[in-house]
Design a protein around this motif. Structure first.
Motif, PDB file in Angstrom:
ATOM      1  N   TRP A 162     -19.342 -18.744  -4.768  1.00  8.66           N
ATOM      2  CA  TRP A 162     -19.220 -19.138  -3.361  1.00  8.66           C
ATOM      3  C   TRP A 162     -18.063 -18.396  -2.687  1.00  8.66           C
ATOM      4  N   LYS A 163     -16.934 -18.264  -3.400  1.00  6.88           N
ATOM      5  CA  LYS A 163     -15.782 -17.530  -2.849  1.00  6.88           C
ATOM      6  C   LYS A 163     -16.140 -16.074  -2.601  1.00  6.88           C
ATOM      7  N   ALA A 164     -16.821 -15.445  -3.584  1.00  2.10           N
ATOM      8  CA  ALA A 164     -17.172 -14.025  -3.468  1.00  2.10           C
ATOM      9  C   ALA A 164     -18.123 -13.776  -2.298  1.00  2.10           C
ATOM     10  N   LEU A 165     -18.956 -14.767  -1.993  1.00  2.00           N
ATOM     11  CA  LEU A 165     -19.875 -14.625  -0.855  1.00  2.00           C
ATOM     12  C   LEU A 165     -19.169 -14.919   0.472  1.00  2.00           C
ATOM     13  N   GLY A 166     -17.918 -15.340   0.405  1.00  2.00           N
ATOM     14  CA  GLY A 166     -17.148 -15.564   1.629  1.00  2.00           C
ATOM     15  C   GLY A 166     -17.586 -16.782   2.424  1.00  2.00           C
ATOM     16  N   VAL A 167     -18.214 -17.737   1.749  1.00  2.00           N
ATOM     17  CA  VAL A 167     -18.648 -18.952   2.448  1.00  2.00           C
ATOM     18  C   VAL A 167     -17.443 -19.882   2.575  1.00  2.00           C
TER      19      VAL A 167
END
Length: 141
Positions: free
Chosen positions: A121-126
């Motif tokens: 989720w962090k890597a997707l910038g959400v």
């Protein structure tokens, strides 16, 4: 806890043995899971009988895509929120059983789920407020 849904006594839940067919960009629904000890995932991961840190990009796939462990330790590319991340498959999001201790008393998983650690989720910038459910596409990496 990540506000997981618990089973309702007496309610029947749909179960699935198959998942939608795979393509270069398979549509799926991204959900949030903790693969850590005492996390939402319940017991250790199916692939290696281990727990995984929330800061590691790991996922569980719905039963059909999990393919009896055939995708274990393979990497998949997840596309969502205008970004992409590679994560390792470590577990099954069981679409055939649920509502017991092994499944943290959660209902069976729908057949189109990529259940992901916080790192994904962090890597997707959400933004954290929006973690929990996102329409994505995925493919083998």
């Amino acid at each position: 806890m990540n506000d997981s849904d618990c089973c309702v006594a007496g309610k029947m839940y749909p179960t699935y043995k198959c998942s939608p067919p795979l393509s270069g960009n398979t549509k799926a629904y991204l959900t949030l899971n903790s693969f850590e000890k005492n996390g939402d995932g319940g017991g250790p991961s199916e692939c290696d009988n281990q727990y995984h840190n929330d800061n590691t990009p790991v996922v569980a796939l719905s039963t059909g895509w999990y393919n009896n462990g055939g995708r274990c330790h393979n990497h998949i590319r997840i596309n969502g929120n205008g970004r992409s991340v590679v994560a390792m498959v470590v577990d099954e999001c069981n679409s055939t059983e649920g509502c017991d201790a092994d499944h943290d008393y959660q209902p069976p998983c729908p057949n189109n789920i990529v259940d992901a650690s916080k790192a994904v989720w962090k890597a997707l910038g959400v933004p954290e407020d929006n973690w929990g459910g996102l329409d994505i596409t995925w493919s083998d990496a």
